[in-house]
Enzyme design. Structure first.
Site: not given
Length: 331
Positions: A56, A62, A193-194, A231
Site C-alpha cells: 500500500g 507501483h 519491482g527491482k 519508495s
C-alpha cells in the site's frame, strides 16, 4: 469487466468518475475464499491473471508494476497487505504509511480489476493475544500463541547477504507471504519491482524450487526527478533528510559508471559509495558489490559479468534501499 457480484462473493466496489457510459469498477476482496473464487472464475473464462503484491501507500513506481501486469494479462489483481512477519518489533510496522482510498483510485485508473486487502493472513491461534491482531505476528513481539501460524518458507542461501544480515527475519516473512498470495490468487504472472532486488531474486528462486506455475517479472526501479528511488517510506522522511537521501542514487550512479567504463575493484567501489553516503548525511547499513544473479560478494570483476551494487542506509530513523546493475566492460 466480465463479472457481476452475487451473494456468493464478498466484494465492495470503487467506481471511476471518468466515464458515465462505461463505469469501470475496482472489486475489493477481504477474505481468501472470495478472492480465490473470483480468480478461478476468471481463469475458467479463459482469462490470464496477473498479481501485483504491495503493502500500500502506492506511488508511480507501483503503477509501473500495474502497467507491466496489464501488458501481460487480461485481469490484474493487486494485493495490499502490510505483512507483519517481515518486520521485527524495533522496525516500522506500526507506522507504515497508509492511504487506502487514494490507493484504490490509483489502482482503478491504472487498469486493476480487483484488489485483495485482507485484515490478516495469519491464523491467530486458539489462545487470545489480547486483541493484538497482526501486531502479534511481528517478529519478537511476544511468545508464540498456541495454535497460531507456524509454517514458514526460507530460501536458505539467497536470503543471507545484503538485507539479510541486519534483517535476518525479513526474507522468511517475504517468501511465506508471497507463497500464501500465490496459493490464494493463483496468478499466471506476478510482478515485482527491482528496487527490492534481493527480494525479487529470493522470490524467483522460491518459485523455481517449489514448482510454482507462476511467471515472475521484475520491473526496473522507478525514480523521482532527482534520481531518488521511489519508495513508500520516502513519506516518512523529514524535508531535510529527503534532500540528503538523494546522495544514495548519486553514489550508485557513480558506481555504475565506474563498473561500465573504467578500471575499478569491488572493494574500492564499496568504500567510495559508503563514504559518499556517509558524507551526505546517511548512516550506512551496508554497501555490497555482488554477482547480480547469485548475490555472492565479489573480490574482482570479470569482463561481461553483471554486477549488483546494493545499498541500505538510514536517514534519521528511516531505512532506505537502492541498487544498480551494471555490466563490466572489457578492460
Amino acid at each position: 469487466l466480465p463479472w457481476h457480484t452475487t451473494g456468493k462473493l464478498s466484494t465492495n466496489r470503487v467506481t471511476s468518475s471518468c466515464s458515465r457510459r462505461a463505469m469501470p469498477e475496482l472489486l475489493q476482496f477481504k477474505d481468501a475464499s472470495s478472492m480465490r473464487k473470483y480468480s478461478r472464475l476468471q481463469r475458467q473464462a479463459g482469462k490470464r491473471i496477473a498479481l501485483v503484491p504491495t503493502m500500500g501507500y502506492l506511488h508511480a513506481g507501483h503503477m509501473s508494476l500495474v502497467q507491466a501486469a496489464t501488458d501481460r494479462a487480461d485481469i490484474v489483481i493487486a494485493s495490499i497487505y502490510v505483512n507483519p512477519t517481515q518486520f521485527s518489533r524495533n522496525e516500522d510496522f506500526g507506522v507504515y504509511p497508509k492511504a487506502r482510498e487514494e490507493d484504490h483510485r490509483k489502482l482503478l485508473a491504472a487498469g486493476c480489476a480487483a484488489v485483495f486487502e485482507p485484515a490478516s493472513l495469519y491464523h491467530p491461534g486458539t489462545v487470545s493475544s489480547d486483541g493484538a491482531g497482526d501486531n502479534a505476528n511481528v517478529v519478537g513481539a511476544g511468545e508464540h500463541v498456541v495454535g497460531a501460524h507456524e509454517t514458514f518458507i526460507q530460501v536458505e542461501q539467497l536470503q543471507k547477504g545484503l538485507c539479510g544480515v541486519s534483517r535476518p527475519h525479513f526474507f522468511r516473512g517475504v517468501a511465506t507471504i508471497v507463497a500464501k498470495l500465490f496459493n490464494i490468487v493463483e496468478p499466471d504472472v506476478a510482478v515485482f519491482g527491482k528496487k527490492d532486488y534481493q527480494q525479487w531474486r529470493v522470490i524467483c528462486r522460491m518459485v523455481r524450487d517449489l514448482d510454482f506455475d507462476v511467471e515472475v517479472v521484475g520491473v526496473a526501479t522507478g525514480r523521482e526527478e532527482d534520481g531518488m528511488a521511489m519508495s513508500s517510506r520516502n513519506a516518512l522522511l523529514t524535508p531535510d533528510n529527503r534532500q540528503r537521501a538523494v546522495c544514495i542514487s548519486q553514489a550508485l550512479k557513480w558506481a555504475e559508471e565506474q563498473i561500465s567504463h573504467r578500471e575499478a575493484t569491488p572493494s574500492g567501489i564499496q568504500h567510495e559509495v559508503t563514504d559518499r553516503i556517509s558524507t551526505g548525511g546517511g548512516r550506512v547499513d551496508y554497501v555490497s558489490v555482488t554477482d547480480a544473479e547469485n548475490l555472492q560478494e565479489l573480490k574482482h570483476f570479470v569482463s561481461g559479468q553483471e554486477v549488483l551494487v546494493a545499498v541500505a542506509a538510514f536517514f534519521g530513523s528511516v531505512r532506505l534501499i537502492d541498487n544498480v546493475v551494471s555490466v563490466k566492460q572489457a578492460g
